[in-house]
Design a protein around this motif. Sequence first.
Motif, mmCIF file in Angstrom:
data_model
loop_
_atom_site.group_PDB
_atom_site.id
_atom_site.type_symbol
_atom_site.label_atom_id
_atom_site.label_comp_id
_atom_site.label_asym_id
_atom_site.label_seq_id
_atom_site.Cartn_x
_atom_site.Cartn_y
_atom_site.Cartn_z
ATOM 1 N N GLY A 52 0.810 -1.213 0.000
ATOM 2 C CA GLY A 52 0.000 0.000 0.000
ATOM 3 C C GLY A 52 0.843 1.263 0.000
ATOM 4 O O GLY A 52 0.550 2.238 -0.723
ATOM 5 N N GLU A 53 1.930 1.266 0.808
ATOM 6 C CA GLU A 53 2.801 2.455 0.851
ATOM 7 C C GLU A 53 3.509 2.655 -0.487
ATOM 8 O O GLU A 53 3.663 3.789 -0.956
ATOM 9 C CB GLU A 53 3.817 2.292 1.979
ATOM 10 C CG GLU A 53 3.182 2.366 3.369
ATOM 11 C CD GLU A 53 4.199 2.095 4.462
ATOM 12 O OE1 GLU A 53 5.311 1.614 4.131
ATOM 13 O OE2 GLU A 53 3.884 2.349 5.637
ATOM 14 N N THR A 54 3.950 1.561 -1.098
ATOM 15 C CA THR A 54 4.598 1.678 -2.409
ATOM 16 C C THR A 54 3.607 2.199 -3.452
ATOM 17 O O THR A 54 3.954 3.018 -4.317
ATOM 18 C CB THR A 54 5.150 0.320 -2.849
ATOM 19 O OG1 THR A 54 5.972 -0.223 -1.809
ATOM 20 C CG2 THR A 54 5.962 0.440 -4.120
ATOM 21 N N MET A 55 2.359 1.728 -3.377
ATOM 22 C CA MET A 55 1.341 2.197 -4.312
ATOM 23 C C MET A 55 1.094 3.697 -4.125
ATOM 24 O O MET A 55 0.926 4.440 -5.104
ATOM 25 C CB MET A 55 0.050 1.406 -4.108
ATOM 26 C CG MET A 55 -1.058 1.755 -5.088
ATOM 27 S SD MET A 55 -2.504 0.688 -4.908
ATOM 28 C CE MET A 55 -3.053 1.184 -3.266
ATOM 29 N N ASP A 56 1.097 4.169 -2.867
ATOM 30 C CA ASP A 56 0.919 5.597 -2.611
ATOM 31 C C ASP A 56 2.078 6.394 -3.196
ATOM 32 O O ASP A 56 1.881 7.485 -3.772
ATOM 33 C CB ASP A 56 0.817 5.845 -1.112
ATOM 34 C CG ASP A 56 -0.536 5.420 -0.558
ATOM 35 O OD1 ASP A 56 -1.438 5.137 -1.362
ATOM 36 O OD2 ASP A 56 -0.685 5.359 0.678
ATOM 37 N N SER A 57 3.310 5.854 -3.070
ATOM 38 C CA SER A 57 4.472 6.566 -3.612
ATOM 39 C C SER A 57 4.372 6.696 -5.120
ATOM 40 O O SER A 57 4.633 7.769 -5.687
ATOM 41 C CB SER A 57 5.753 5.818 -3.232
ATOM 42 O OG SER A 57 5.907 5.764 -1.828
ATOM 43 N N TYR A 58 3.989 5.629 -5.790
ATOM 44 C CA TYR A 58 3.821 5.690 -7.242
ATOM 45 C C TYR A 58 2.710 6.661 -7.628
ATOM 46 O O TYR A 58 2.810 7.395 -8.618
ATOM 47 C CB TYR A 58 3.504 4.296 -7.785
ATOM 48 C CG TYR A 58 4.718 3.527 -8.228
ATOM 49 C CD1 TYR A 58 5.073 3.455 -9.562
ATOM 50 C CD2 TYR A 58 5.520 2.876 -7.306
ATOM 51 C CE1 TYR A 58 6.198 2.754 -9.976
ATOM 52 C CE2 TYR A 58 6.647 2.172 -7.703
ATOM 53 C CZ TYR A 58 6.991 2.102 -9.042
ATOM 54 O OH TYR A 58 8.092 1.418 -9.436
ATOM 55 N N THR A 59 1.631 6.637 -6.853
ATOM 56 C CA THR A 59 0.507 7.528 -7.166
ATOM 57 C C THR A 59 0.930 8.987 -7.044
ATOM 58 O O THR A 59 0.581 9.830 -7.889
ATOM 59 C CB THR A 59 -0.668 7.229 -6.229
ATOM 60 O OG1 THR A 59 -1.035 5.846 -6.338
ATOM 61 C CG2 THR A 59 -1.873 8.079 -6.582
ATOM 62 N N LYS A 60 1.698 9.307 -5.977
ATOM 63 C CA LYS A 60 2.183 10.682 -5.819
ATOM 64 C C LYS A 60 3.111 11.072 -6.962
ATOM 65 O O LYS A 60 3.085 12.203 -7.455
ATOM 66 C CB LYS A 60 2.911 10.811 -4.482
ATOM 67 C CG LYS A 60 1.999 10.728 -3.275
ATOM 68 C CD LYS A 60 2.808 10.848 -1.992
ATOM 69 C CE LYS A 60 1.909 10.754 -0.755
ATOM 70 N NZ LYS A 60 2.692 10.826 0.493
ATOM 71 N N LEU A 61 3.973 10.108 -7.373
ATOM 72 C CA LEU A 61 4.887 10.399 -8.469
ATOM 73 C C LEU A 61 4.121 10.722 -9.756
ATOM 74 O O LEU A 61 4.429 11.690 -10.467
ATOM 75 C CB LEU A 61 5.811 9.194 -8.686
ATOM 76 C CG LEU A 61 6.792 9.284 -9.859
ATOM 77 C CD1 LEU A 61 7.762 10.433 -9.642
ATOM 78 C CD2 LEU A 61 7.526 7.955 -10.028
ATOM 79 N N MET A 62 3.117 9.904 -10.061
ATOM 80 C CA MET A 62 2.335 10.123 -11.276
ATOM 81 C C MET A 62 1.504 11.398 -11.174
ATOM 82 O O MET A 62 1.271 12.104 -12.159
ATOM 83 C CB MET A 62 1.431 8.916 -11.543
ATOM 84 C CG MET A 62 2.201 7.644 -11.832
ATOM 85 S SD MET A 62 3.258 7.832 -13.279
ATOM 86 C CE MET A 62 4.375 6.453 -13.070
ATOM 87 N N ASP A 63 1.067 11.706 -9.953
ATOM 88 C CA ASP A 63 0.316 12.947 -9.747
ATOM 89 C C ASP A 63 1.211 14.155 -10.033
ATOM 90 O O ASP A 63 0.785 15.148 -10.622
ATOM 91 C CB ASP A 63 -0.223 12.974 -8.325
ATOM 92 C CG ASP A 63 -1.076 14.197 -8.076
ATOM 93 O OD1 ASP A 63 -2.133 14.324 -8.721
ATOM 94 O OD2 ASP A 63 -0.676 15.042 -7.247
ATOM 95 N N GLY A 64 2.487 14.057 -9.602
ATOM 96 C CA GLY A 64 3.425 15.141 -9.883
ATOM 97 C C GLY A 64 3.682 15.308 -11.363
ATOM 98 O O GLY A 64 3.888 16.429 -11.848
#
Length: 576
Positions: A52-64
């Motif tokens: 879940g934490e890794t998925m959040d990191s990827y989501t933030k990266l793509m959001d940026g």
Amino acid sequence: MFISFPNRLTLIITVTILIPTIFINLATFFFIKQEMQSDAASWLQGMTVTTGETMDSYTKLMDGITINPAYDYTLMNILETHRDNKIGLLGYTFDEIAQINGLLSMIWATNRKSLLTVELFDNNQNRFRLGEDILNSNMDWMNKARLAQGGSVLEPPVKIKDGQTVFSISRQLYKPHTFHAVGMIRVVFILDFLAATSHEVQQRDGNLLLVGENGSVLYDTRQKCNNKKLTDCIGKDQFNSSYKSDVSGWTLVGAMPVNQLFLKVNRIQKIILLVNTFFFVGALLVIVWLSFQMSRPLMQLSRKMQIASKNQFQIEVAETNRKDEIAIITTSFRNMIKHIQDLIAEVTVTEQRRKRSEISALQAQINPHFLYNTLSTIVMQAEIDGNYRISSMASQLGKLLRYAIGQEKEWVDVRRECEHIRLYVQVMRYRYPRVTLELLVDERVEDWSMIKLLMQPIVENAILHGIVPDGQEGMIRIRISAKEDLMKETLHIVIEDSGIGMNEDQLITLKKAISGLQSNETTTIKGMGVLNVYERIRLAYGDGPIRFDVESQVERGTRYIIELPRVHIDERHDRG
């Protein structure tokens, strides 16, 4: 309650050794299971949180990635210039298209492993794309992006054609100086680590689910719970862990069946119990064998005495070489049994003679000629009274009786058997007028020999149990022909009806009865006639190659396929 010495010894060993050992094994494995369940729960929780934490990191990266184009002044000026472009991509210059594609290439190059598609739309939905052309059938994301007014919109994961699960983030772009909405950007990406984690969970027969804020399942690695409530997907036989994402608002849930966790432990437990049981059973057998060796003569004599009366004293008592009191008892009992057997044999012979006399008397009283003469009288009287239908029925019945119980031999020609079956169906039509018969006989086999009354029980079974219960009109079709197989001629008979047929259980039961795998006592009345035909064929043709097969489907009728070796005239007399 009396318990023999060998049984007492077996009981003592069982109570004092076997049962305590089994109890200790069960208790040990119970505690092992508790520890393994605790370890598995910790592993599942850690895996879920990490994923879940890794998925959040990827989501933030793509959001940026989606917000960066808003600060590219060259891109914003190009999109601002074409806000009212109504002629599509043709309205863009070569340099403008190169500038836009260059920006998309920069985004693509920095995240090439995860990104599948980068799309840029102007206000007139003219699209610039780099990557795979996917997810274009549903354009609702545009409305969601407009409503977000510059905020990012994370779409639930979906499966594409190649089986991959993809996510997408979209955003409305505003020019900073004018605050005009000049376009939209969307990125479509995959999470490789999520697929790897899903594979690891599925190897243990588990599941990984992504649950939305409303409690419905957005993503399911097994593709069985999409759009369902989470409570409908995780049963009581599963333990689970969860991670609530602050980025997307979704919840990642990992679930695993309890029984999969204990497969290896249960297998080891069974092996150990099996080994223990093997050794204990071996020890018990040795003890029981020694005990029986000492008491076997008396036990054998006691058993013989107990079963003598049940078997009508038809038992054998072996001679003994012993010289003690057991030998005296054994010899006396053996002489007594022999004397009783002689008396029983004498009484049996006398009784058989008496029964044969009674049967002969009954046969004399009920002579087939008496039946023929009586039916002839009925025919004559019916004709006198003008009841020609009764006269015809009685006449045909007389012919059937003459064929069935008359003086004809067991073997008849195919032509004669076919005449009989036509007559039989004609008689049955008086009661069941909607039954019809189609009889196709190859001229080459009309003079061949076959056993008498082979087809009648099958035809009767087809009428009474196949056609009549359906209440509709039905047909019985009989085809008799010659067949050559390995240079040998065989008589090929197919009898089929258009009745209600049999279900799979009934067909299996009938075939088991024919093959001898099931006792005749359990065979239904519906199958007794068929079974009797098969027994007569087997006895009549001996070791000759025969085939007797049944095919049936519900509401599609039943088919009997019979293949018999050709019997010549001299062989027929020998068999008869």
